[in-house]
Every structure is written in C-alpha cells, then in structure tokens.
Design an enzyme around this catalytic site. Sequence first.
Site, mmCIF file in Angstrom:
data_model
loop_
_atom_site.group_PDB
_atom_site.id
_atom_site.type_symbol
_atom_site.label_atom_id
_atom_site.label_comp_id
_atom_site.label_asym_id
_atom_site.label_seq_id
_atom_site.Cartn_x
_atom_site.Cartn_y
_atom_site.Cartn_z
ATOM 1 C CG ASP A 1 2.454 36.264 0.307
ATOM 2 O OD1 ASP A 1 2.045 35.342 1.169
ATOM 3 O OD2 ASP A 1 3.786 36.196 -0.130
ATOM 4 C CG LEU B 1 -16.432 46.038 -5.166
ATOM 5 C CD1 LEU B 1 -15.586 46.701 -5.727
ATOM 6 C CD2 LEU B 1 -15.834 46.045 -3.663
ATOM 7 C CG HIS C 1 -6.150 31.179 8.966
ATOM 8 N ND1 HIS C 1 -5.121 31.594 8.037
ATOM 9 C CD2 HIS C 1 -5.954 29.951 9.273
ATOM 10 C CE1 HIS C 1 -4.322 30.584 8.033
ATOM 11 N NE2 HIS C 1 -4.546 29.586 8.567
#
Length: 246
Positions: free
Chosen positions: A17, A128, A34
């Site tokens: 956020d 991962l 972005h």
Amino acid sequence: MSQSASQSPLHVAIVMDGNGRWAARRGRPGAVVHLAGARAARGVVDAAAREGVGGLTLYAFSADNWRRPDDEVRALMRLFRRYLHGEAARCVANGVRLTVIGRRDRLDPALLHAIAGAESATAGRTRLHLRIALDYSARDALVAAAALPPTALADPRADLAARLGTVLHDAGPVSDVDLLIRTGGERRLSDFLLWESAYAELWFTPTMWPDFDADELRRALADFAARERRFGALPAASTAAPAAHG
Ligand code: IPE
Ligand code: IPE
Ligand code: MG
C-alpha cells in the site's frame, strides 16, 4: 501454497500500500507510480529469495479495488499483464515459481493469457513460491470454499484449507502466513488472507510501497525472528522447567 513452498521456513505476505500517496507527494503521474511499484516488487522478490523465504504473497489488487476510477483500474491491469510477461523469465532464472490467486472470471483474456504463461513457465521452480493476489477477497474466497463439496480430508481445517486452495486457483492447500507486512502506514488487513493469518505476526511501516526495499524487508525479518510465537500455549521458558509438585 505448493508442497515445496510449504516445507520452506517462512511464508511472508505483503499489503503493498501507499502507491497513490507516493505519487501525489512527488507530483508524479499514475504510470510512473505503477512502474515504481513494480520495481519495488522485483527487488523484494529477489531479496526474499536471498533471505530464504519459502513463500511470498503480494496483495496487488483487491476485489474492492474495482471501485476505483476506470482509468486507474485499466492502468493497473495493463501493468499486471506487463509484469507477468516481463518477470516470467527472471523468475525461472532465479528459481521462483509464480502463481496468481484470486478470482479469474473478471480478468480480461490478455491478462489471463499472461497469468497462464507465467504459471506454466515457472511451474518447476522451488526456491521461492511467489503468489500474486489479484481480484482477491479473503471473505469471498471463504464463502466460495464453504459452498464446495467436502474433500476426503478428515480434519475439518485441512478440508477447508484445501477447498480454499481450489477456489483461489492455488496449487495446493493454502499455508499459514508467518509474517504479514503492510506498507503505507495503515494498520488494517483490508480483506487479505484472513484464514491464513490466524497466527501471523504483523509488521507495519510508514514507508510507501515504491520505497520499500531489501533492507527494510531484512529489518522486518529480523524483528520477526526476535518474536516469541506461542500459538495459545505458555511461553517456552515456563514449560521448559515445570515447577516441582509435592
Ligand atoms: C495500493 O496502493 C495499490 C492498489 C490498491 C492497487 P494505493 O493505490 O492504495 O495507494 P494509497 O493508499 O492511495 O497511497
Ligand atoms: C489494499 O489496499 C489492497 C492492495 C494493496 C492491493 P487499499 O488501499 O485498497 O486498502 P484500503 O482501502 O486502504 O483499506
Ligand atoms: Mg491504499
């Protein structure tokens, strides 16, 4: 979470956020924020792999984010598509398996194509497991999971976790979150991983997502490592040496 990732030591989840406020403070247009957010994600994925994190779930777009203006939603969807196209090869090279969780019926065909491409290209990687949460709502997923027929699993929690995995298009039963990070200064979950975070350690930072980097991830992991997780039991010290009776 995949079998390989669930054997790994740590599942970290991040609410990414603070992108809008980061851009507003800099007077930057939406497209720049972005890109900055995608760059931060790349750095954190690399750092998580280096730090031995087994699972990393990134909250990229909530089911409630459809309520944002059309042009922002369109820009985000374009970014996700580009990110998935651009990151697949990098993930393969770094041993990262990439999957997307959330609803798929509201995503456009080009994005669905990018998701399928990234998921199949990275399918064999085990270092991962990176999960991107797109059109994600924990509550909607729980409601949908509860409506599915039961699995063959006898344990009711394992059964629901498996159904939740199915609903979320996850590879296996969902795994518990160990550490949940939220950037951007708010201290809330915003409908993210409610089931999986039952005993997650929470870590909040005022850093806006585009500025979150490997150093800060390491600080969060160090803070996590110093915490004592009790899962409802007594602290380890008090059970190690039980008091003598009689
Ligand atoms: C989170 O950043 C990214 C998405 C919801 C897609 P925000 O866009 O919510 O950033 P702030 O909270 O407005 O700063
Ligand atoms: C949560 O952030 C969703 C993502 C980061 C993708 P929001 O900015 O949408 O959450 P609220 O509205 O502040 O709770
Ligand atoms: Mg926000």
